[in-house]
Write a protein that holds these residues in place. Structure first.
Motif, PDB file in Angstrom:
ATOM      1  N   TRP A  73       6.966   0.689   3.108  1.00  0.00           N
ATOM      2  CA  TRP A  73       5.810   1.188   2.361  1.00  0.00           C
ATOM      3  C   TRP A  73       6.294   1.477   0.942  1.00  0.00           C
ATOM      4  O   TRP A  73       7.260   2.197   0.723  1.00  0.00           O
ATOM      5  N   ASP A  92      -3.217   7.974   5.943  1.00  0.00           N
ATOM      6  CA  ASP A  92      -2.111   7.857   6.891  1.00  0.00           C
ATOM      7  C   ASP A  92      -1.422   6.507   6.705  1.00  0.00           C
ATOM      8  O   ASP A  92      -2.078   5.481   6.486  1.00  0.00           O
ATOM      9  N   ASP A  93      -0.105   6.500   6.800  1.00  0.00           N
ATOM     10  CA  ASP A  93       0.656   5.272   6.547  1.00  0.00           C
ATOM     11  C   ASP A  93       0.231   4.152   7.480  1.00  0.00           C
ATOM     12  O   ASP A  93       0.192   2.984   7.084  1.00  0.00           O
ATOM     13  N   MET A 122       5.870  11.258   6.416  1.00  0.00           N
ATOM     14  CA  MET A 122       5.464   9.937   5.922  1.00  0.00           C
ATOM     15  C   MET A 122       6.386   8.870   6.474  1.00  0.00           C
ATOM     16  O   MET A 122       7.606   8.994   6.397  1.00  0.00           O
ATOM     17  N   PRO A 134       1.566   4.820  -1.789  1.00  0.00           N
ATOM     18  CA  PRO A 134       0.515   5.372  -0.939  1.00  0.00           C
ATOM     19  C   PRO A 134      -0.796   4.615  -1.149  1.00  0.00           C
ATOM     20  O   PRO A 134      -1.042   4.036  -2.214  1.00  0.00           O
ATOM     21  N   VAL A 178       8.139   5.460   5.911  1.00  0.00           N
ATOM     22  CA  VAL A 178       8.488   4.708   4.706  1.00  0.00           C
ATOM     23  C   VAL A 178       9.168   3.379   5.008  1.00  0.00           C
ATOM     24  O   VAL A 178       9.318   2.551   4.106  1.00  0.00           O
ATOM     25  N   MET A 211       2.682  -2.394   0.817  1.00  0.00           N
ATOM     26  CA  MET A 211       3.624  -2.472   1.926  1.00  0.00           C
ATOM     27  C   MET A 211       3.840  -3.931   2.295  1.00  0.00           C
ATOM     28  O   MET A 211       3.037  -4.800   1.956  1.00  0.00           O
ATOM     29  N   TYR A 266      11.977   3.357  12.971  1.00  0.00           N
ATOM     30  CA  TYR A 266      11.397   3.553  11.643  1.00  0.00           C
ATOM     31  C   TYR A 266      12.060   4.729  10.930  1.00  0.00           C
ATOM     32  O   TYR A 266      12.714   5.574  11.545  1.00  0.00           O
ATOM     33  N   HIS A 316      -1.265  14.167   5.428  1.00  0.00           N
ATOM     34  CA  HIS A 316      -2.373  13.221   5.503  1.00  0.00           C
ATOM     35  C   HIS A 316      -3.688  13.895   5.894  1.00  0.00           C
ATOM     36  O   HIS A 316      -4.708  13.219   6.032  1.00  0.00           O
ATOM     37  N   ALA A 320      -2.814   2.051   6.421  1.00  0.00           N
ATOM     38  CA  ALA A 320      -2.447   0.917   5.570  1.00  0.00           C
ATOM     39  C   ALA A 320      -1.915  -0.232   6.423  1.00  0.00           C
ATOM     40  O   ALA A 320      -2.299  -1.399   6.238  1.00  0.00           O
TER      41      ALA A 320
END
Length: 344
Positions: free
Chosen positions: A94, A63-64, A266, A97, A268, A139, A338, A46, A67
Motif C-alpha cells: 500500500w 480500511d486498507d 494499518m 491511503p 502496509v 497499491m 503481511y 479507520h 482498497a
C-alpha cells in the motif's frame, strides 16, 4: 457478432501484456459503513476522524482492505472470470491511503504463465495496480490464478514463472505521510500493547469466531463488483455450491485479529498469501496469528509488525497448519503473511 463477454481463458494471455480494467469507482463513506457492517471491522484509525487526526492524518482513511477489494474486484472480469481458484499473493504494498471521494481504477500486467499437466487449465500470474484520480498508484500486488483453457487441444504457451520475493523488506514499507503515533491513545484504540510487547515467534489466538452467511457473502461480493462465476452461479461448480470469495475470508481474519492486535492499525504490505481450502456458507471461521518480525520505521512513534494470520474452521486454539507432504490440513482456509503499522 456476439456482444457479450465470456471472459478470457488461459490461452488468451501473453507475457508483458498490460490489461486496463473497466469501470473506475469513486469511493464514499458508504463503502466504509458496509465494510464495518459486514465484517465488523473496528480498528480505531479507520473508524474515527478524530483518532486519525490525533495520529497526524487529515481524516480517517478507508480500511486498507477496502482498497484491496476494489482493486481486486476491478480485475476479475479480465483475469479470473473463468478461474477455478485464486491461489496466492506476493509483493503487495500500500503506497497511499484511499480517502472518501477518491476514484480508483485498476490495471494488470501479465508476468507469468504455466500450463497444468492435465492440459485443461493453467496458472496465470499478474501484477495488479490500483490507481487514483491523480494517476498515483495507491497499491499493487501479484496474484496467481488457476484459469480454465478454452480448448485443451490448444498449444501451451511458453512457461514463465516469475521470481517473487519471499517478503517485502522493512525498509521498503511505505508509511503514510504525517503518520505520528507519539501521542497514541491506547484507551481509545482498545488495547495497551505496543511493538515492544510482542516477541518474534509469539502466537496470539484471536478467540472469537464468525459464521459465514450466504447473504453476507453475496452482499460483499456484489459490493466489490467481483463477477467471478464460482461466487454467484451454483452451476459453476460440480458440487452446486457458491464458493466464498477469498478476500471475504481475508477481511474476516483481519477483523478477528483485533482481539490481541487492536493496535496493528494499518496494513502496509502483503508478503504472501494462500487460500488453502474452500470456504462455504455455514462454515465458522476462527483465526490465530504468529509474530514473524518486528521493525522500526522513520515515522515518529511508528513501528512495523510482520504477522502470519491463519483463518481456519474448527475450535479456538487449534494451531495445526500442515500435514504430511507439507499440504495444508483440510480445516485451514487462509494463510496470510503481511506487515502492519503499530505504535513503537
Amino acid at each position: 457478432m456476439t456482444k457479450t463477454n465470456p471472459g478470457r481463458f488461459f490461452e488468451d494471455y501473453t507475457i508483458g501484456e498490460i490489461i486496463p480494467h473497466a469501470v473506475p469507482r469513486t469511493v464514499s463513506g458508504g463503502e466504509r459503513a458496509l465494510y464495518h457492517a459486514l465484517y465488523p471491522a473496528r480498528h480505531a484509525l479507520h473508524s474515527s476522524d478524530e483518532f486519525a487526526r490525533a495520529s497526524g492524518l487529515e481524516a480517517s482513511p478507508m480500511d486498507d482492505l477496502v482498497a484491496f477489494h476494489i482493486v481486486f474486484g476491478k480485475s476479475v472480469p479480465d483475469i479470473s472470470l473463468n478461474a477455478i481458484a485464486n491461489l496466492g499473493y506476493a509483493e503487495g504494498r500500500w503506497y497511499l491511503p484511499v480517502w472518501p471521494g477518491d476514484t480508483i481504477r485498476s490495471e494488470s500486467e501479465v508476468i507469468g504463465l504455466k500450463e497444468n499437466s492435465n492440459g485443461q487449465s493453467g496458472v496465470l500470474y499478474v501484477r495488479t495496480r490500483g490507481i487514483n484520480q491523480n494517476d498515483e498508484i495507491v497499491m499493487d500486488f501479484v496474484r496467481w490464478v488457476m484459469v480454465r483453457k478454452r480448448d485443451a487441444a490448444n498449444p501451451a504457451p511458453e512457461t514463465v514463472v516469475p521470481d517473487l520475493a519471499a517478503s517485502v523488506a522493512p525498509d521498503r514499507l511505505v508509511v503514510p505521510s504525517g503518520l505520528d503515533f507519539s501521542g497514541y491513545d491506547f484507551t481509545l484504540a482498545g488495547e495497551p500493547y505496543r511493538l515492544g510487547d510482542y516477541k518474534i515467534g509469539e502466537i496470539i489466538d484471536h478467540v472469537d469466531g464468525l459464521t459465514v452467511e450466504e447473504a453476507e457473502h453475496m452482499m460483499a461480493t456484489r459490493l466489490w463488483q467481483n463477477t467471478a462465476k464460482v461466487h454467484f452461479d451454483v452451476t459453476a461448480r460440480p458440487d452446486g455450491k457458491r464458493l466464498i470469495y477469498g478476500g471475504h475470508i481475508i477481511s474476516i481474519a483481519r477483523t478477528l485479529s483485533f482481539n490481541g492486535l487492536a493496535n496493528a492499525q494499518m496494513m502496509v504490505a502483503l508478503n504472501a498469501g494462500a487460500h488453502a481450502n474452500p470456504c462455504f456458507s455455514g462454515d465458522t471461521v476462527r483465526a490465530w496469528s504468529e509474530v514473524l518480525d518486528l521493525a522500526e520505521t522513520p515515522a515518529p512513534g511508528v513501528g512495523a509488525i510482520r504477522l502470519r494470520t491463519v483463518a481456519h474452521k474448527g475450535e479456538a486454539g487449534d494451531h495445526r497448519l500442515k500435514g504430511e507432504g507439507g499440504k495444508y490440513l483440510p480445516h485451514v482456509l487462509l494463510d496470510l503473511d503481511y506487515w502492519a503499522l503499530i505504535p513503537a
